[in-house]
Design an enzyme around this catalytic site. Structure first.
Site, mmCIF file in Angstrom:
data_model
loop_
_atom_site.group_PDB
_atom_site.id
_atom_site.type_symbol
_atom_site.label_atom_id
_atom_site.label_comp_id
_atom_site.label_asym_id
_atom_site.label_seq_id
_atom_site.Cartn_x
_atom_site.Cartn_y
_atom_site.Cartn_z
ATOM 1 C CG ASP A 47 37.612 45.567 34.600
ATOM 2 O OD1 ASP A 47 36.701 46.044 35.304
ATOM 3 O OD2 ASP A 47 37.899 44.353 34.586
ATOM 4 C CG ASP A 48 42.066 47.167 32.119
ATOM 5 O OD1 ASP A 48 41.936 46.546 33.190
ATOM 6 O OD2 ASP A 48 42.252 46.600 31.034
ATOM 7 C CG HIS A 83 38.213 46.878 29.212
ATOM 8 N ND1 HIS A 83 37.442 45.829 28.751
ATOM 9 C CD2 HIS A 83 39.119 46.351 30.079
ATOM 10 C CE1 HIS A 83 37.883 44.696 29.321
ATOM 11 N NE2 HIS A 83 38.894 44.981 30.129
ATOM 12 C CG HIS A 98 41.403 45.489 37.413
ATOM 13 N ND1 HIS A 98 41.008 44.164 37.472
ATOM 14 C CD2 HIS A 98 41.666 45.716 36.086
ATOM 15 C CE1 HIS A 98 41.021 43.646 36.244
ATOM 16 N NE2 HIS A 98 41.436 44.563 35.395
ATOM 17 C CG HIS A 142 45.993 44.895 34.592
ATOM 18 N ND1 HIS A 142 46.101 44.587 33.251
ATOM 19 C CD2 HIS A 142 44.690 44.675 34.896
ATOM 20 C CE1 HIS A 142 44.924 44.218 32.785
ATOM 21 N NE2 HIS A 142 44.058 44.259 33.762
#
Ligand code: ZN
Length: 258
Positions: free
Chosen positions: A74-75, A220, A125, A129
């Site tokens: 993620d991210d 991540h 995602h 965020h």
């Protein structure tokens, strides 16, 4: 449509409050009892918001059908670390899924293209965020998710199907928004908490100890400790017969819309 766990609980709480008010209307403790019931309800709400895996407000996929482990990052895309992750995945000849933050694409288009070119999957995602993504209006959540979709499509010509909510938070607002956008919500059954890991040794130990019992792992690609243990972790998986399976195969869905 099947009602969510949230609506079932809400209905039950209302029924309990109404019947308690009726049967204990003479009691001097009525107010305290009602206050207690309401407190329990708030506690259930809090758990529902923070525990993605409970599917309290809306349904998400948290585990797979295949034997093995799916890696999800993620991210990103992250200019300092995503390329390093891709190098390690290439070395081990395994495929992963990257849940992209839309606002991170600007300036990192080459990295996003590389993810796709090397056979990995890209998911949505959110664009912003933001910390309280679950409490902004459903309309704004829809706009944010679509903005991320558009940013990904502009670079890759692909429309991602998979969506992962920021911080794993859910709410009735996110549930309402997800009914409007055509996405499959994907969580995990192994949250490594890699961004909070105190040391490489501790993170690697955790990854090794739970890998064989899990199917979708959350990592991540903006976190140095994660990148530093990834090679050793993939060596461990190979040695111990833990097959790395791409997310689409794991959950039996195509990763992109037509
Ligand atoms: Zn995130």
């Amino acid at each position: 449509m099947k009602s969510s766990k949230h609506f079932k609980v809400l209905f039950l709480v209302i029924a309990i409050i109404v019947s308690t008010s009726y049967f204990f209307q003479e009691s001097k403790y009525l107010f305290q009892v009602l206050f207690f019931i309401f407190g329990i309800y708030l506690l259930i709400l809090y758990v529902g918001v923070t525990r993605y895996r409970l599917n309290y407000f809306s349904k998400a996929i948290h585990s797979g059908k295949e034997k093995g482990l799916s890696l999800t990052f993620d991210d990103g895309p992250n200019p300092n670390f995503t390329n390093k992750v891709l190098d390690i995945l290439k070395k081990h000849q395994v495929k992963a899924t990257f849940f992209i933050i839309g606002k991170n694409i600007d300036g990192n288009e080459v990295i996003l293209k590389r993810i796709i070119d090397e056979g990995h999957i890209v998911g949505n995602h959110s664009f912003s965020h933001v910390k309280f993504f679950n409490v902004i209006s459903p309309k704004k959540i829809v706009e944010d998710i679509e903005k991320c979709d558009n940013s990904i499509e502009k670079v890759t010509n692909l429309k991602p199907l998979f969506f992962r909510t920021p911080f794993g938070l859910t709410s009735p607002k996110i549930a309402k928004a997800l009914k409007k956008v055509d996405h499959v919500s994907v969580g995990w059954d192994f949250r490594s908490f890699d961004t909070m890991a105190k040391s490489e040794t501790k993170l690697l130990y955790k990854l090794k100890s739970k890998a064989s019992k899990s199917s979708i792992l959350l990592l991540h690609d903006n976190n140095e400790i994660t990148i530093n243990v990834l090679d050793a972790f993939l060596n461990f998986c190979k040695k111990n017969g833990i097959k790395i399976v791409s997310l689409d195969k794991m959950i039996g869905l195509k990763p992109y819309k037509e």
